[in-house]
Design a protein around this motif. Sequence first.
Motif, PDB file in Angstrom:
ATOM      1  N   SER A   1       0.852  -1.192   0.000  1.00  0.00           N
ATOM      2  CA  SER A   1       0.000   0.000   0.000  1.00  0.00           C
ATOM      3  C   SER A   1       0.887   1.241   0.000  1.00  0.00           C
ATOM      4  O   SER A   1       1.601   1.505   0.962  1.00  0.00           O
ATOM      5  CB  SER A   1      -0.879  -0.027   1.252  1.00  0.00           C
ATOM      6  OG  SER A   1      -1.554   1.186   1.388  1.00  0.00           O
ATOM      7  N   GLY A   2       0.864   2.003  -1.101  1.00  0.00           N
ATOM      8  CA  GLY A   2       1.646   3.244  -1.174  1.00  0.00           C
ATOM      9  C   GLY A   2       3.118   3.006  -1.469  1.00  0.00           C
ATOM     10  O   GLY A   2       3.982   3.632  -0.841  1.00  0.00           O
TER      11      GLY A   2
ATOM     12  N   GLU B   1       5.175   1.606  -9.503  1.00  0.00           N
ATOM     13  CA  GLU B   1       4.483   1.880  -8.225  1.00  0.00           C
ATOM     14  C   GLU B   1       2.995   1.545  -8.341  1.00  0.00           C
ATOM     15  O   GLU B   1       2.423   0.878  -7.477  1.00  0.00           O
ATOM     16  CB  GLU B   1       4.637   3.358  -7.847  1.00  0.00           C
ATOM     17  CG  GLU B   1       6.043   3.745  -7.439  1.00  0.00           C
ATOM     18  CD  GLU B   1       6.184   5.250  -7.212  1.00  0.00           C
ATOM     19  OE1 GLU B   1       5.195   6.000  -7.416  1.00  0.00           O
ATOM     20  OE2 GLU B   1       7.286   5.676  -6.823  1.00  0.00           O
ATOM     21  N   ARG B   2       2.387   1.999  -9.444  1.00  0.00           N
ATOM     22  CA  ARG B   2       0.940   1.745  -9.636  1.00  0.00           C
ATOM     23  C   ARG B   2       0.672   0.251  -9.738  1.00  0.00           C
ATOM     24  O   ARG B   2      -0.300  -0.262  -9.180  1.00  0.00           O
ATOM     25  CB  ARG B   2       0.445   2.450 -10.907  1.00  0.00           C
ATOM     26  CG  ARG B   2       0.197   3.947 -10.716  1.00  0.00           C
ATOM     27  CD  ARG B   2      -0.565   4.520 -11.900  1.00  0.00           C
ATOM     28  NE  ARG B   2       0.170   4.429 -13.139  1.00  0.00           N
ATOM     29  CZ  ARG B   2       1.053   5.341 -13.584  1.00  0.00           C
ATOM     30  NH1 ARG B   2       1.292   6.414 -12.867  1.00  0.00           N
ATOM     31  NH2 ARG B   2       1.684   5.178 -14.734  1.00  0.00           N
TER      32      ARG B   2
ATOM     33  N   GLU C   1       0.439  -1.625  -6.365  1.00  0.00           N
ATOM     34  CA  GLU C   1      -0.600  -1.290  -5.388  1.00  0.00           C
ATOM     35  C   GLU C   1      -1.570  -2.462  -5.171  1.00  0.00           C
ATOM     36  O   GLU C   1      -2.133  -3.003  -6.137  1.00  0.00           O
ATOM     37  CB  GLU C   1      -1.362  -0.038  -5.872  1.00  0.00           C
ATOM     38  CG  GLU C   1      -2.225   0.619  -4.826  1.00  0.00           C
ATOM     39  CD  GLU C   1      -1.435   1.111  -3.608  1.00  0.00           C
ATOM     40  OE1 GLU C   1      -0.231   1.425  -3.722  1.00  0.00           O
ATOM     41  OE2 GLU C   1      -2.037   1.162  -2.517  1.00  0.00           O
ATOM     42  N   GLY C   2      -1.740  -2.857  -3.920  1.00  0.00           N
ATOM     43  CA  GLY C   2      -2.696  -3.908  -3.575  1.00  0.00           C
ATOM     44  C   GLY C   2      -2.194  -5.326  -3.859  1.00  0.00           C
ATOM     45  O   GLY C   2      -2.920  -6.285  -3.647  1.00  0.00           O
TER      46      GLY C   2
END
Length: 272
Positions: free
Chosen positions: A197-198, A217-218, A221-222
Amino acid sequence: MSVNVRTFARLADAAGALASERSARFLGGGTLLMRAVNEADPAIETIVRATDPSFSQISASSARIELGGGVTMAAILADRDLAFLHPAARAVGGPAVRTAATVGGNLFAPSPYGDFATVLLALDAIVIVAGGFGQQEVPLEEFLGRRDRTSSLAASIVFKRPAAQALRFLKVTRVHPKGISVLSIAAQLPVAGGRISGARVAYGAMDKTPMRAKAAERALEGRALDAAGVAAAVAVATDGTAPVDDAIASAWWRREILPVHLRRLLLGVGLL
Ligand SMILES: Cc1cc2nc3c(=O)[nH]c(=O)nc-3n(C[C@H](O)[C@H](O)[C@H](O)COP(=O)(O)OP(=O)(O)OC[C@H]3O[C@@H](n4cnc5c(N)ncnc54)[C@H](O)[C@@H]3O)c2cc1C
């Protein structure tokens, strides 16, 4: 040609002198600047120094960490509260270079230098820029993108302490243990409930300055930090990169090996 040396007790006065003269350069540890002066670089007519004690101070006892711009790599390595920064500080040159090389100077070191700035980018650091009329807070990513950076005095760098084990760094070099980077990668990988997360991922030597790997990074996420979870990030590893050909490696080679090393870093393979 002679070079003027101007020494100031206050950072604000040094910043004023730096901003007022196009041919002035601020002196950090001098590992790069003094080489340029010794080579009689005609762009440098004045050296600005600061003796302000706050410039070489480390404040690391709380969640907010502040490193003075004049803090050396050796001082970071001597501070146990900064153990999470030791792999990046140890990656800067050999022992003699690290004794002089400063955090502030690393923000200005031309690519493929900038290993420490790469880790600061993954920490979402803020640069405190000194000025004749006060200080300004500038996100490091924005600071690195400024064209007029040499007239700005980086007084200190501020960031939040990362969660335990959340920060990873690797440097790829042809000459061990102290060669110049083919590339470096830093990642801050906070995990909540087994999912990232982040994430913050930064590359050194993959553009003119250290850069954020926003596509990676994207894609993280998750996801879980396992082979399946990191695959999408590895697939977009080179998005947005613009490496150069230099004496250390070609741009082609840097792009070829980046996904391999990003995958290793994300899976924690072979890290020190
Ligand atoms: C043999 C050798 C090996 C090296 N290996 C590495 C390496 O592995 N990795 C790496 O990242 N770098 C490496 N470097 C480059 C350099 O030593 C480091 O990047 C170092 O952190 C630069 O800091 P400095 O204080 O010596 O900068 P200086 O030489 O003092 O300054 C460099 C530039 O930054 C400006 N500057 C310095 N401090 C500030 C400030 N606070 N505010 C505004 N401007 C400032 C100066 O005006 C100058 O333009 C190496 C250098 C040498 C000579």
